[in-house]
Scaffold this active site. Structure first.
Site, PDB file in Angstrom:
ATOM      1  N   THR A   1      29.377   6.123 -36.468  1.00 20.60           N
ATOM      2  CA  THR A   1      29.145   4.838 -37.141  1.00 20.60           C
ATOM      3  C   THR A   1      29.098   5.058 -38.653  1.00 20.60           C
ATOM      4  OG1 THR A   1      27.791   4.275 -35.229  1.00 20.60           O
ATOM      5  CG2 THR A   1      27.734   2.758 -37.079  1.00 20.60           C
TER       6      THR A   1
ATOM      7  N   SER B   1      38.055  -3.896 -40.782  1.00 16.91           N
ATOM      8  CA  SER B   1      39.034  -2.896 -41.182  1.00 16.91           C
ATOM      9  C   SER B   1      40.382  -3.517 -41.541  1.00 16.91           C
ATOM     10  CB  SER B   1      39.244  -1.871 -40.062  1.00 16.91           C
ATOM     11  OG  SER B   1      38.020  -1.271 -39.723  1.00 16.91           O
TER      12      SER B   1
ATOM     13  N   GLU C   1      27.759  -2.965 -23.682  1.00 17.77           N
ATOM     14  CA  GLU C   1      27.904  -4.370 -24.077  1.00 17.77           C
ATOM     15  C   GLU C   1      27.650  -4.556 -25.574  1.00 17.77           C
ATOM     16  OE1 GLU C   1      28.882  -7.109 -22.761  1.00 17.77           O
ATOM     17  OE2 GLU C   1      28.019  -8.643 -24.060  1.00 17.77           O
TER      18      GLU C   1
ATOM     19  N   ARG D   1       7.417  -9.599 -28.868  1.00 24.03           N
ATOM     20  CA  ARG D   1       8.469 -10.618 -28.809  1.00 24.03           C
ATOM     21  C   ARG D   1       8.264 -11.474 -27.569  1.00 24.03           C
ATOM     22  NH1 ARG D   1      13.753  -7.379 -26.559  1.00 24.03           N
ATOM     23  NH2 ARG D   1      14.668  -9.434 -26.624  1.00 24.03           N
TER      24      ARG D   1
ATOM     25  N   HIS E   1      18.872 -18.745 -24.857  1.00 21.95           N
ATOM     26  CA  HIS E   1      19.401 -18.446 -26.190  1.00 21.95           C
ATOM     27  C   HIS E   1      20.158 -17.121 -26.130  1.00 21.95           C
ATOM     28  CE1 HIS E   1      19.690 -17.645 -30.492  1.00 21.95           C
ATOM     29  NE2 HIS E   1      19.048 -16.493 -30.299  1.00 21.95           N
TER      30      HIS E   1
ATOM     31  N   HIS F   1      17.626   4.466 -23.768  1.00 19.32           N
ATOM     32  CA  HIS F   1      16.807   4.288 -24.970  1.00 19.32           C
ATOM     33  C   HIS F   1      16.238   2.863 -25.038  1.00 19.32           C
ATOM     34  CE1 HIS F   1      20.631   3.214 -27.488  1.00 19.32           C
ATOM     35  NE2 HIS F   1      20.079   2.124 -27.036  1.00 19.32           N
ATOM     36  N   HIS F   2      16.706   1.996 -24.153  1.00 15.79           N
ATOM     37  CA  HIS F   2      16.085   0.672 -24.043  1.00 15.79           C
ATOM     38  C   HIS F   2      14.847   0.724 -23.153  1.00 15.79           C
ATOM     39  CE1 HIS F   2      19.539  -1.487 -25.835  1.00 15.79           C
ATOM     40  NE2 HIS F   2      20.235  -0.501 -25.314  1.00 15.79           N
TER      41      HIS F   2
ATOM     42  N   LYS G   1      32.535   5.343 -40.109  1.00 14.27           N
ATOM     43  CA  LYS G   1      33.200   4.061 -40.323  1.00 14.27           C
ATOM     44  C   LYS G   1      32.764   3.432 -41.645  1.00 14.27           C
ATOM     45  CE  LYS G   1      34.718   1.801 -36.692  1.00 14.27           C
ATOM     46  NZ  LYS G   1      35.917   2.114 -36.220  1.00 14.27           N
TER      47      LYS G   1
ATOM     48  N   ASP H   1      53.833 -13.172 -26.440  1.00 15.97           N
ATOM     49  CA  ASP H   1      52.645 -13.801 -25.830  1.00 15.97           C
ATOM     50  C   ASP H   1      51.809 -12.678 -25.231  1.00 15.97           C
ATOM     51  OD1 ASP H   1      50.777 -15.481 -24.376  1.00 15.97           O
ATOM     52  OD2 ASP H   1      52.255 -17.082 -24.564  1.00 15.97           O
TER      53      ASP H   1
ATOM     54  N   SER I   1      35.849 -13.661 -15.931  1.00 10.09           N
ATOM     55  CA  SER I   1      36.660 -14.084 -17.072  1.00 10.09           C
ATOM     56  C   SER I   1      36.872 -12.928 -18.047  1.00 10.09           C
ATOM     57  CB  SER I   1      35.970 -15.258 -17.767  1.00 10.09           C
ATOM     58  OG  SER I   1      36.482 -15.435 -19.060  1.00 10.09           O
ATOM     59  N   SER I   2      35.789 -12.188 -18.348  1.00 10.29           N
ATOM     60  CA  SER I   2      35.892 -11.087 -19.303  1.00 10.29           C
ATOM     61  C   SER I   2      36.790  -9.978 -18.777  1.00 10.29           C
ATOM     62  CB  SER I   2      34.513 -10.481 -19.579  1.00 10.29           C
ATOM     63  OG  SER I   2      33.737 -11.363 -20.313  1.00 10.29           O
TER      64      SER I   2
ATOM     65  N   TRP J   1      16.802 -12.614 -21.256  1.00 15.23           N
ATOM     66  CA  TRP J   1      18.236 -12.505 -20.968  1.00 15.23           C
ATOM     67  C   TRP J   1      18.532 -11.257 -20.148  1.00 15.23           C
ATOM     68  CZ3 TRP J   1      22.454  -9.286 -22.352  1.00 15.23           C
ATOM     69  CH2 TRP J   1      22.124  -8.192 -23.145  1.00 15.23           C
TER      70      TRP J   1
ATOM     71  N   TYR K   1      28.344  -2.516 -27.867  1.00 15.59           N
ATOM     72  CA  TYR K   1      29.550  -2.103 -28.597  1.00 15.59           C
ATOM     73  C   TYR K   1      30.709  -3.032 -28.313  1.00 15.59           C
ATOM     74  CZ  TYR K   1      26.614   1.588 -30.006  1.00 15.59           C
ATOM     75  OH  TYR K   1      25.567   2.254 -30.562  1.00 15.59           O
TER      76      TYR K   1
ATOM     77  N   HIS L   1      24.149  -1.325 -22.786  1.00 16.25           N
ATOM     78  CA  HIS L   1      24.437  -0.647 -24.045  1.00 16.25           C
ATOM     79  C   HIS L   1      25.903  -0.684 -24.419  1.00 16.25           C
ATOM     80  CE1 HIS L   1      22.898   0.861 -27.665  1.00 16.25           C
ATOM     81  NE2 HIS L   1      23.999   1.565 -27.733  1.00 16.25           N
TER      82      HIS L   1
END
Lengths: 375, 526
Positions: free
Chosen positions: B328, B268, B255, B450, B77, B302-303, B331, B106, B169-170, B142, B257, B253
């Site tokens: 943040t 925006s 990732e 979890r 998932h 922090h993870h 924004k 293009d 790909s990314s 994951w 963002y 991390h």
């Protein structure tokens, strides 16, 4: 009565109070250590600050959403920057954050201070149980394994679930009230995490490394926690149960265990018949092997191979003893050499060779195990 | 400035038709469409996994799936939603909208663009297919932490290769976006005149280029630890399991963002349109986005507060994480200031954008709470964290994606989205989202870990509520399919070039639906 049976019985006798775990539903569990109390208060402080910001920010937004609508005849202004305002709403949050960071820093420094413990206990995470070794202080030398005691029938819905469903163990950890307990946390196979919410303690158990944390419980009672790091199939089924008892009760518990342990050693030092070994092996199998290899010996292939009919089980003693004592790298098969005594290894291997469809008809003697170990 | 691409030399009547058109296409709009369809299919696949998880958690005990399969489902998932749904969806938006917004004909590398997309279906097949190999899919979460991931069967290797392929790909997509934005802007479109969506994607693309190779390295080390006898993450061989976590989160991390900055960009674009007022603090938005991106590289641990870091490490990562709240916050304040004294209407895209600000900010608040290390140590690996990251990833990224999809649907299909059904989709999603995820805060605080298929009895009520919400939320997403199919089949109100009254930007100067080739004559921005 076996050692583990005595352990459980004495712990239950010592504690009359009910689990605190069950009381909390919306917030942290009631703290019983100063660290947990600080964490509780920090969280309350953060909630209040966030709530105030929430009300101010969304008050403004929803005011705008309802007032500045085209349908209410609002005409759009055309401003699109204001340096003063932008500096203000950058600087004010910095000060709010400083206000949050200050108490948090004090708490961190407190949490990390593991010096001068009264008792040191090592907790080792196994797939899927906890082992406890009392390393220093009163009770030094005590070691036992703590397994989930909730019956499978409750988990599978064949019986009604008990009050402490999934939060109860056969041999709880016991500590005296008011003593500073330093916990050394490690693991044997994969990463686990030793967590008792009411103590404000959570520390990952990392195989090959020892990390430490501490607590000083101010209140007697039963405190329950769970493994907090995904560790495989039965991650949800390896709880932690800590009984905090008075100093005299603790001394009784320690003495009781010492007597039981001496009796156990004496009882093990005898000639074992095959039937005795098989009977004892069944107990060892149920405590250490059944989670993966299943009661039927069929395992859950391919991750957990079947033992029923296994050539390795029925073959040479050396091969079977090697995998039981040393485990198998890269799989969930742990090295049980450090966890089981010679008698237990001899018993469980004898049991394997003479159970289900396996009928080798011989036995493995404790001396043979001792011989393999020294080699 | 007008680079002549081979695609411009022949018009679209001469290209292959049918299936071959889609396989060989180098057109940014075709590729954007394929990305969006692919991501929606993956979104549904990941959603089915989530609903199976919620079905198992509906009540205590094991009923629907065994723990092994449960762990496979939570793992896949996560992987499917992150790498299959959210990231490709944003790349789809980038493909469709960036050339239209900056006046380019293009993307810069049209053929590479085709390859970037067509790498994804094989990766998806590897991921989904791993359920059906012996031992099943990887069940290590994951994050694929060793040593647990070392124990897995061949499903783990398939996941590693899938991550490699999606990473390639990314990276190709990101390079394409950077070059397109830097080199192919229409004359007069300076960097500081660029639509904010392009700015946020430019910054995101740099993040992708920086961190996807890091992830590839981490999973490659897992692969060699698994099969070639190395011990990067095995203490018995001189390695360290926690090293993997450092490398993973150095990717992980940023990732986060990568999945939210383009969402900021979409919102925006939408708020000024429906507030009929220019975006407040354009320059500070650009600086805030850049600050978030830079800070995202120094907060990874922090993870990992519960791994037992040195005190100095805990303090540093706590302070750095708290600091992210500043840009943040800027924004959010800017969006609200854009609404302030505007002349607002609430068509479907604006509803989603407003809903985004409201619910995403709640995820921001819990993010602040998670940043406080002592609190995080309590709520780490509990349902509180599950609630937190679904507030920012579902109510954040996904809601912004829906906002953008409704906003640009007229440009894609030539039809306005059905307002009634769109609004139904929004309100159902918002309500069911909160029914699903709000109770999880309580579960986490009270002590529910979890990634568990079964739980203690005091968690039963909230889990049941969350499961009911989850099924409501899942079904609500079919409403979206209805809106899109309706518009794609040419039903509904015809869209004009400027489909929304106050929409600004080059994309609204071309007809709706946008013709196959746009800006063959380079527009000039004054």
């Amino acid at each position: 009565m076996s050692l583990s049976g005595r352990l459980a019985a004495s712990a239950v006798l010592l504690t009359a109070s009910q689990g605190v775990f069950a009381q909390s539903r919306y917030n942290f569990q009631p703290p019983v250590t100063t660290v947990a109390e600080q964490i509780y208060d920090l969280h309350t402080l953060m909630l209040i600050i966030c709530l105030v910001i929430f009300i101010v920010v969304f008050g403004v937004m929803f005011w705008s959403v309802f007032k500045h609508r085209k349908s209410r005849g609002a005409v759009a202004a055309n401003f699109h920057e204001n340096t003063t305002v932008e500096i203000v709403w950058t600087v004010i949050p910095v000060f709010i954050l400083l206000g949050m960071a200050w108490p948090a820093t004090k708490t961190i420094l407190d949490m990390r201070d593991t010096t001068d413990p009264d008792i040191t206990i090592k907790a080792t995470g196994y797939q899927w149980k906890w082992g406890y070794d009392y390393l220093q202080g009163e009770g030094e030398g005590i070691r036992f394994v703590s397994n989930l005691s909730t019956p499978l029938a409750q988990i599978q819905g064949r019986e009604d679930k008990g009050e402490n469903y999934l939060l109860e163990v056969d041999n709880p950890m016991v500590v005296p009230v008011g003593a500073k307990v330093r916990m050394l946390i490690t693991a044997n196979d994969v990463i686990h995490s030793w967590w008792v919410p009411a103590f404000g303690v959570k520390q990952d158990a990392i195989p090959g490394f020892i990390r430490d944390t501490w607590f000083r419980a101010d209140k007697e009672g039963v405190f329950r926690g769970v493994c907090a790091e995904l560790c495989g199939k039965d991650h949800a089924f390896m709880p932690i149960e800590v009984h905090v008892v008075s100093t005299t009760q603790y001394a009784d518990w320690v003495n009781g265990l010492k007597v039981a342990s001496i009796a156990q050693v004496a009882a093990d030092d005898r000639d074992w018949t095959r039937d005795d070994l098989i009977a004892r092996g069944g107990e060892v199998y149920a405590a250490h092997c059944v989670a993966c290899h299943q009661a039927s010996g069929a395992g859950i292939p391919p991750a957990f191979p079947a033992l029923d009919g296994s050539e390795l089980v029925k073959g040479e003693h050396a091969g079977l003893l090697d995998i039981v004592l040393n485990g198998k790298q890269g799989t969930a098969m742990a090295a049980f050499g450090g966890q089981l005594s010679d008698v237990e290894v001899a018993a469980v291997t004898t049991y394997l060779r003479n159970s289900w469809g396996n009928s080798v008809g011989d036995e493995i003697a404790p001396d043979e195990v001792a011989g393999v170990r020294t080699r | 400035m007008a680079a002549v691409t081979p695609d411009q030399l022949h018009d679209h009547h001469h290209g292959p038709t049918g299936l071959m058109r889609w396989i060989t296409t180098t057109n940014h709009k075709d590729i954007g469409t394929m990305y969006l369809i692919f991501s929606f299919i993956m979104f549904l696949a990941g959603g089915v996994m989530a609903l199976t998880i919620r079905a198992e958690l509906f009540s205590p005990g094991l009923q629907v799936v065994e723990p092994e399969l449960f762990n496979q489902l939570t793992t896949l998932h996560g992987l499917v939603m992150v790498f299959g749904a959210i990231m490709p969806a944003f790349v789809g938006f980038a493909n469709w909208m960036i050339p239209l917004m900056i006046g380019a004909s293009d993307m810069a590398f049209a053929r590479m663009n085709n390859w970037s997309f067509w790498l994804l279906p094989p990766a998806a097949i590897l991921l989904i297919g791993s359920f059906f190999v012996p031992g099943g899919a990887t069940a290590a979460g994951w994050t694929l932490y060793p040593p647990l991931s070392i124990q897995m069967g061949m499903g783990m290797d398939m996941a590693i290769f899938a991550v490699h392929i999606m990473g390639i790909s990314s990276i190709m997509g990101a390079i394409n976006i950077v070059v397109t934005i830097l080199n192919m802007r229409a004359p007069g479109m300076t960097m500081m005149k660029m639509p904010l969506f392009c700015w946020t994607w430019l910054i995101t693309a740099y993040l992708l280029i920086a961190v996807m190779p890091v992830l590839a390295g981490a999973v490659t080390m897992l692969l060699t630890d698994r099969h070639f006898g190395t011990s990067f993450f095995n203490a018995a061989g001189g390695g360290d399991p926690v090293l993997y976590q450092h490398i993973f989160w150095f990717f992980g991390h940023p990732e986060v963002y990568i999945m939210i900055l383009p969402a900021f960009g979409i919102v925006s674009q939408i708020i000024p349109t429906f507030a009929r007022k220019p975006l407040f603090g354009y320059a500070s938005m650009v600086y805030a986005t850049s600050s978030i991106a830079i800070l995202s590289f120094v907060v990874w641990a922090h993870h990992m507060f519960t791994t037992g870091m040195p005190t100095a490490g805990q303090l540093f990562f706590m302070y750095a994480t708290l600091l992210i709240a500043v840009p943040t916050g800027v924004k959010v304040f800017n969006w609200i200031a854009t609404m302030w004294r505007g002349s607002m209407t609430f068509e479907t895209p604006m509803l989603w954008a407003t809903g985004f600000i409201f619910v995403f900010t709640m995820g921001g608040f819990t993010g602040l709470i998670c940043a406080i290390a002592p609190i995080d140590i309590q709520i780490h690996d509990t349902y509180y964290v599950v609630a937190h990251f679904h507030y920012v990833l579902v109510a954040g990224s996904l809601f912004a994606l829906f906002a953008g999809a409704y906003y640009w649907l007229p440009k894609w299909t030539g039809r306005m989205p059905d307002e009634k059904i769109g609004k139904l989709h929004f309100w159902c999603s918002l309500i069911f989202f909160n029914i699903t995820f709000f109770p999880m805060h309580f579960l986490g605080l009270a002590g529910m870990p979890r990634r568990v298929p079964d739980y203690a009895l005091q968690f039963a009520d909230f889990n049941m509520l969350a499961s009911i919400g989850a099924f409501g939320f899942g079904l609500s997403q079919l409403i979206f399919l209805w809106v899109v199919i309706k518009a794609a089949r040419g039903q509904g109100e015809k869209a004009t070039a400027r489909s929304w009254e106050a929409a600004e930007g080059l994309e609204w100067t071309v007809p709706s639906p946008a013709p196959h080739h746009t800006f063959e004559e380079v527009p000039v921005v004054k």
